[in-house]
Design a protein around this motif. Sequence first.
Motif, short mmCIF file in Angstrom:
data_model
loop_
_atom_site.label_atom_id
_atom_site.label_comp_id
_atom_site.label_asym_id
_atom_site.label_seq_id
_atom_site.Cartn_x
_atom_site.Cartn_y
_atom_site.Cartn_z
N MET A 88 45.71 43.29 46.75
CA MET A 88 44.97 44.35 47.43
C MET A 88 43.61 44.58 46.77
O MET A 88 42.58 44.70 47.44
CB MET A 88 45.77 45.66 47.40
N PHE A 89 43.62 44.64 45.45
CA PHE A 89 42.38 44.92 44.73
C PHE A 89 41.46 43.71 44.70
O PHE A 89 40.24 43.84 44.76
CB PHE A 89 42.71 45.40 43.31
N ALA A 90 42.04 42.52 44.61
CA ALA A 90 41.23 41.30 44.61
C ALA A 90 40.52 41.09 45.94
O ALA A 90 39.52 40.39 46.02
CB ALA A 90 42.11 40.09 44.29
N HIS A 91 41.02 41.72 46.98
CA HIS A 91 40.43 41.61 48.32
C HIS A 91 39.07 42.33 48.40
O HIS A 91 38.28 42.05 49.30
CB HIS A 91 41.40 42.22 49.33
N VAL A 92 38.80 43.22 47.46
CA VAL A 92 37.63 44.11 47.56
C VAL A 92 36.46 43.60 46.72
O VAL A 92 36.58 43.49 45.49
CB VAL A 92 38.01 45.54 47.09
N PRO A 93 35.32 43.29 47.33
CA PRO A 93 34.14 42.92 46.55
C PRO A 93 33.72 44.07 45.64
O PRO A 93 33.76 45.24 46.04
CB PRO A 93 33.07 42.66 47.63
N GLY A 94 33.37 43.75 44.42
CA GLY A 94 32.95 44.78 43.47
C GLY A 94 34.01 45.15 42.46
O GLY A 94 33.72 45.79 41.46
N LEU A 95 35.26 44.76 42.72
CA LEU A 95 36.34 44.97 41.76
C LEU A 95 36.72 43.65 41.11
O LEU A 95 36.89 42.64 41.81
CB LEU A 95 37.59 45.55 42.43
N LYS A 96 36.85 43.64 39.80
CA LYS A 96 37.35 42.47 39.10
C LYS A 96 38.80 42.74 38.69
O LYS A 96 39.13 43.86 38.29
CB LYS A 96 36.49 42.16 37.87
N VAL A 97 39.64 41.71 38.81
CA VAL A 97 41.07 41.85 38.50
C VAL A 97 41.47 40.75 37.55
O VAL A 97 41.27 39.56 37.85
CB VAL A 97 41.92 41.78 39.79
N VAL A 98 42.01 41.13 36.39
CA VAL A 98 42.41 40.13 35.40
C VAL A 98 43.88 40.31 35.08
O VAL A 98 44.44 41.40 35.18
CB VAL A 98 41.55 40.24 34.12
N ALA A 99 44.54 39.20 34.68
CA ALA A 99 45.99 39.22 34.46
C ALA A 99 46.34 38.44 33.21
O ALA A 99 46.80 37.29 33.29
CB ALA A 99 46.72 38.65 35.68
#
Length: 354
Positions: free
Chosen positions: A142-153
Amino acid sequence: MSTPNSTRLLKYYEALNEGAAQAMSEDHRVFMMGLDVDDHKGIQGSTLGLVEKFGAERVFTTPLSEDAMTGVAIGAAMAGQRPIHVHIRMDFMMLCMNQLVNIAAKSHYMYGGTVQVPLVVRTMIGKSWGQGAQHSQGLHAMFAHVPGLKVVAPSNAHDAKGLTIQAVRDNNPVIIMEHRLLYSTESYVPEKPYVVEFGQSRVVEEGSDITIVAISNMVVEAIRAAELLSAQGISVEIIDPVTISPLDSATIEKSVDKTGKLLIVDNGWLNCGISAEISARVAESEIITRRVQVKRLGFAATTCPTTPTLENAFYPSPKSIAMAAMNLCNPQSSWEPNDAQCELAYQKQFKGPF
């Protein structure tokens, strides 16, 4: 006696703690907020000692009001501070979606680059003693779908520290997704501050027969599965994307061009998930020159169960990963690892990042 440049084994939660502490020592604008960050258990140890070291003005608990407190963190970031907001569980980030998706992610664009939102959000996912429907979800797609948010795991302690420091230094909102089952795992971690760059996948193990791309804790599961497959003569190449967004698909595509077979193992639902995105990029690749077989493992289209028996069926495991990989490599095989083999594999500790 250790030196500032020495490398030693740290647990995942200790690396998160050290990364935050070093970032706070490096920059007085960094502070930590969130429910129970100053509790005596310290979010499973990941925030222990920080309030004693930096004081209650820089490490403090918040009311149980995700939307309002995320607004406070975003406002502080816009005003020049660099907050680390601990949400504990990703499930309850749904209560602040407007703040994250419409405010944090978009403000830099909407104000012509004059506004920055250097916000770090720490959040946990994953099963553990029956977390159930509302305390175990991996919603990273869901969050990776949004430009401007970075998601790390981060899948290991080394990356947990390096990504934390990199996230704090970044001028954009970054979500750090932490799997609760990783908290006790150990990796070799340098004492001095360092960063793990965004958008760079890591080849965890090299192989020639099949590529397994594994997200978060599934890296550990894939390593265990590779041990089982190796005994059957199957050579596995394991890739850890490290960051979900930005996603380094070139490393994945290069590996798949070599092996011709791809198994993607995720900590989320398959429908519209990161596994679907990786599959699409492989299908569209200009790097890959051969026909590729693709399979995905993740959550079935149902709510996360609570009981251990159903959890074992719901979540990918070394056994299900190994059997899916074998099916891609040798569809005629009826091989199935016995439970004793899988149980022994579970006991092996992950040392990453390799």
